[in-house]
Design a protein around this motif. Structure first.
Motif, PDB file in Angstrom:
ATOM      1  N   SER A  83       0.880  -1.631   0.344  1.00  0.00           N
ATOM      2  CA  SER A  83       0.380   0.078  -0.551  1.00  0.00           C
ATOM      3  C   SER A  83       0.799   0.876  -0.005  1.00  0.00           C
ATOM      4  N   ALA A  84       2.176   1.024   0.730  1.00  0.00           N
ATOM      5  CA  ALA A  84       2.665   2.399   0.641  1.00  0.00           C
ATOM      6  C   ALA A  84       3.469   2.840  -0.055  1.00  0.00           C
ATOM      7  N   MET A  85       3.867   1.093  -1.505  1.00  0.00           N
ATOM      8  CA  MET A  85       5.163   1.570  -2.386  1.00  0.00           C
ATOM      9  C   MET A  85       3.356   2.139  -4.067  1.00  0.00           C
ATOM     10  N   ARG A  86       2.139   2.055  -3.313  1.00  0.00           N
ATOM     11  CA  ARG A  86       0.924   2.019  -4.490  1.00  0.00           C
ATOM     12  C   ARG A  86       1.020   3.524  -4.217  1.00  0.00           C
ATOM     13  N   GLU A  87       0.342   4.445  -2.732  1.00  0.00           N
ATOM     14  CA  GLU A  87       0.795   5.592  -2.203  1.00  0.00           C
ATOM     15  C   GLU A  87       1.720   6.475  -2.962  1.00  0.00           C
ATOM     16  N   PHE A  88       3.344   5.709  -3.138  1.00  0.00           N
ATOM     17  CA  PHE A  88       4.551   6.392  -3.344  1.00  0.00           C
ATOM     18  C   PHE A  88       3.956   6.942  -4.721  1.00  0.00           C
ATOM     19  N   LEU A  89       3.615   5.524  -5.742  1.00  0.00           N
ATOM     20  CA  LEU A  89       3.675   5.864  -7.205  1.00  0.00           C
ATOM     21  C   LEU A  89       2.632   6.801  -7.732  1.00  0.00           C
ATOM     22  N   ALA A 107       6.199  -8.368 -12.396  1.00  0.00           N
ATOM     23  CA  ALA A 107       7.356  -7.894 -13.038  1.00  0.00           C
ATOM     24  C   ALA A 107       8.172  -6.856 -11.294  1.00  0.00           C
ATOM     25  N   PHE A 108       6.818  -5.740 -11.518  1.00  0.00           N
ATOM     26  CA  PHE A 108       7.674  -4.970 -10.641  1.00  0.00           C
ATOM     27  C   PHE A 108       7.389  -5.228  -9.074  1.00  0.00           C
ATOM     28  N   ALA A 109       6.642  -6.030  -8.960  1.00  0.00           N
ATOM     29  CA  ALA A 109       6.326  -6.504  -7.441  1.00  0.00           C
ATOM     30  C   ALA A 109       7.348  -7.527  -6.652  1.00  0.00           C
ATOM     31  N   GLY A 110       8.488  -8.391  -7.738  1.00  0.00           N
ATOM     32  CA  GLY A 110       9.597  -8.493  -7.609  1.00  0.00           C
ATOM     33  C   GLY A 110      10.987  -8.001  -7.896  1.00  0.00           C
ATOM     34  N   PHE A 111      10.397  -6.651  -8.245  1.00  0.00           N
ATOM     35  CA  PHE A 111      11.359  -5.988  -8.241  1.00  0.00           C
ATOM     36  C   PHE A 111      11.739  -4.890  -7.071  1.00  0.00           C
ATOM     37  N   PHE A 112      10.350  -4.746  -6.586  1.00  0.00           N
ATOM     38  CA  PHE A 112      10.254  -3.812  -5.031  1.00  0.00           C
ATOM     39  C   PHE A 112      11.238  -4.727  -4.064  1.00  0.00           C
ATOM     40  N   THR A 113      10.743  -5.764  -4.008  1.00  0.00           N
ATOM     41  CA  THR A 113      10.865  -6.862  -3.189  1.00  0.00           C
ATOM     42  C   THR A 113      12.229  -7.253  -2.942  1.00  0.00           C
ATOM     43  N   ALA A 114      12.549  -7.370  -4.222  1.00  0.00           N
ATOM     44  CA  ALA A 114      14.251  -7.426  -4.081  1.00  0.00           C
ATOM     45  C   ALA A 114      15.388  -6.199  -3.752  1.00  0.00           C
ATOM     46  N   ALA A 115      14.531  -4.968  -4.363  1.00  0.00           N
ATOM     47  CA  ALA A 115      15.941  -4.023  -4.682  1.00  0.00           C
ATOM     48  C   ALA A 115      15.965  -3.772  -2.686  1.00  0.00           C
ATOM     49  N   PRO A 116      17.999  -3.667  -2.204  1.00  0.00           N
ATOM     50  CA  PRO A 116      17.913  -3.379  -1.361  1.00  0.00           C
ATOM     51  C   PRO A 116      17.072  -2.057  -0.865  1.00  0.00           C
ATOM     52  N   GLY A 117      16.905  -2.325   0.403  1.00  0.00           N
ATOM     53  CA  GLY A 117      16.111  -1.038   1.368  1.00  0.00           C
ATOM     54  C   GLY A 117      14.661   0.051   0.629  1.00  0.00           C
ATOM     55  N   LEU A 118      14.474  -0.658  -0.275  1.00  0.00           N
ATOM     56  CA  LEU A 118      13.397   0.174  -1.493  1.00  0.00           C
ATOM     57  C   LEU A 118      11.961  -0.099  -0.836  1.00  0.00           C
ATOM     58  N   ARG A 119      11.608  -1.759  -0.133  1.00  0.00           N
ATOM     59  CA  ARG A 119      10.735  -1.815   0.665  1.00  0.00           C
ATOM     60  C   ARG A 119      10.548  -0.638   1.534  1.00  0.00           C
ATOM     61  N   GLU A 120      11.509  -0.805   2.508  1.00  0.00           N
ATOM     62  CA  GLU A 120      11.840  -0.162   3.665  1.00  0.00           C
ATOM     63  C   GLU A 120      11.657   1.631   3.376  1.00  0.00           C
ATOM     64  N   TYR A 121      12.098   2.180   2.496  1.00  0.00           N
ATOM     65  CA  TYR A 121      12.892   3.261   2.190  1.00  0.00           C
ATOM     66  C   TYR A 121      10.697   3.847   1.746  1.00  0.00           C
ATOM     67  N   VAL A 122       9.992   3.243   1.162  1.00  0.00           N
ATOM     68  CA  VAL A 122       8.411   3.461   0.925  1.00  0.00           C
ATOM     69  C   VAL A 122       8.011   4.284   2.037  1.00  0.00           C
ATOM     70  N   LEU A 161      16.032   2.249   9.983  1.00  0.00           N
ATOM     71  CA  LEU A 161      16.008   3.572   9.820  1.00  0.00           C
ATOM     72  C   LEU A 161      17.545   3.383   8.639  1.00  0.00           C
ATOM     73  N   ARG A 162      17.833   2.952   7.987  1.00  0.00           N
ATOM     74  CA  ARG A 162      19.133   2.920   7.827  1.00  0.00           C
ATOM     75  C   ARG A 162      18.592   3.410   6.237  1.00  0.00           C
ATOM     76  N   ALA A 163      17.289   3.185   5.824  1.00  0.00           N
ATOM     77  CA  ALA A 163      16.897   2.684   4.284  1.00  0.00           C
ATOM     78  C   ALA A 163      17.405   4.086   3.813  1.00  0.00           C
ATOM     79  N   ALA A 164      16.665   5.456   4.053  1.00  0.00           N
ATOM     80  CA  ALA A 164      17.308   6.191   3.235  1.00  0.00           C
ATOM     81  C   ALA A 164      18.606   6.819   3.312  1.00  0.00           C
ATOM     82  N   HIS A 165      19.464   6.384   3.979  1.00  0.00           N
ATOM     83  CA  HIS A 165      20.519   6.801   3.854  1.00  0.00           C
ATOM     84  C   HIS A 165      21.207   5.941   2.599  1.00  0.00           C
ATOM     85  N   GLN A 166      21.027   4.354   2.343  1.00  0.00           N
ATOM     86  CA  GLN A 166      20.939   3.743   1.812  1.00  0.00           C
ATOM     87  C   GLN A 166      20.596   4.091  -0.151  1.00  0.00           C
ATOM     88  N   ILE A 167      19.165   4.961   0.397  1.00  0.00           N
ATOM     89  CA  ILE A 167      18.654   5.260  -0.920  1.00  0.00           C
ATOM     90  C   ILE A 167      19.910   6.350  -1.498  1.00  0.00           C
TER      91      ILE A 167
END
Length: 317
Positions: A83-89, A107-122, A161-167
């Protein structure tokens, strides 16, 4: 602009509450929301993947990512990554139908899950988006004066907490720019504070100490309050403890033996609790609030009332 000097806990814009699973961090988050309302704050309490725990505690089963009014005078929601990613998009793409189609793409859901820190970031970005409005970022028309985030437990909190630094470090363009804004918001002690919760148990204290060090040294975040929860009242003074230990193997039987064994067990627990509380008070930053264990820990309303009373002075704005 350099970070400004921190004031009272409830004067912040965003509070992030974390602790080992089972230590009462969700109860702490709800108690802080109650106190914020009493202080005249328009408050939003957000859970992160609480598996329904936040909604159950608030008497709102089925609580989801859409903020709703709850008993106590504040609003609440329970966030999840999708839901956070949907709102972000939706904010990025502007056209909701296109954003929803992208969000539901496998395919996007797979990328979203696998990308380091992206889920935490949104997820973190959602809390930041709600919090930044009253800090002068989007004007004075916000519905929130304070956002309280019931963040992931300490085992996952460091990555969260590290997600914003990572992105900020790995992305470019608009995503990097927004991540930098989130990072700057999180490290300003006048805007954001971390609330750490622990019980007088070995793992709980160890994880709180580790997260505190990581947040302060690696992420430059401010710990605004440490809550030492579910502390047993002291029944035995030092001399009494010695006497109880002396009776542990005196050969008595029957009811006397049962009473002595119970007293010995409690004495051992108090000694261990004292050791762990002393370590927590040395190793964790101030201020700290101690919350005594209630007689019936299954009485959630009494637990919450005791928590709110104990945190009242420590959380004063």
């Amino acid at each position: 602009m350099p970070p400004t000097k921190p004031q009272g806990l409830l004067s912040r814009r965003l509070l992030l509450v974390s602790g080992k699973g089972g230590v009462g961090k969700t109860t702490v988050a709800v108690a802080l929301a109650r106190l914020a309302v009493r202080a005249g704050k328009r408050t939003l309490l957000c859970g992160v993947d609480t598996a329904g725990e936040l909604g159950r505690l608030l008497g709102r089963p089925g609580l989801d990512a859409e903020p709703v009014d709850v008993a106590g005078g504040f609003r609440a929601c329970d966030l999840d990554g999708h839901s956070a990613m949907r709102e972000f998009l939706r904010m990025r793409l502007k056209i909701h139908a296109i954003a929803d189609r992208v969000a539901s793409n496998k395919a996007f859901a797979g990328f979203f899950t696998a990308a380091p820190g992206l889920r935490e970031y949104v997820l973190l970005g959602k809390a930041w988006y709600e919090a930044r409005e009253r800090a002068g970022w989007l004007g004075d028309n916000s519905r929130n004066d304070l956002v309280i985030l019931d963040a992931p437990a300490t085992g996952h909190a460091a990555a969260f907490l590290r997600a914003a630094h990572q992105i900020t470090d790995i992305m470019v363009g608009p995503l990097q720019a927004s991540a930098r804004q989130i990072r700057d918001f999180l490290v300003d002690p006048a805007l954001t504070a971390l609330v750490l919760v622990a019980t007088p148990e070995e793992l709980a204290v160890n994880e709180a100490v580790e997260l505190s060090r990581h947040a302060r040294r690696e992420l430059s975040m401010h710990v605004g309050l440490v809550v030492l929860n579910s502390v047993f009242p002291v029944l035995f003074e030092t001399e009494t403890l010695r006497a109880v230990r002396g009776l542990a193997h005196d050969g008595r039987e029957g009811r006397d033996r049962a009473l002595i064994d119970a007293a010995h067990f409690r004495a051992q627990r108090e000694s261990e609790q004292t050791r762990l509380l002393q370590r927590a008070k040395r190793a964790l930053p101030k201020p700290q609030a101690t919350v005594e264990r209630v007689l019936d820990p299954d009485d959630e309303e009494e637990v919450l009332a005791a928590m709110t009373r104990a945190l009242g002075e420590a959380a004063a704005p």
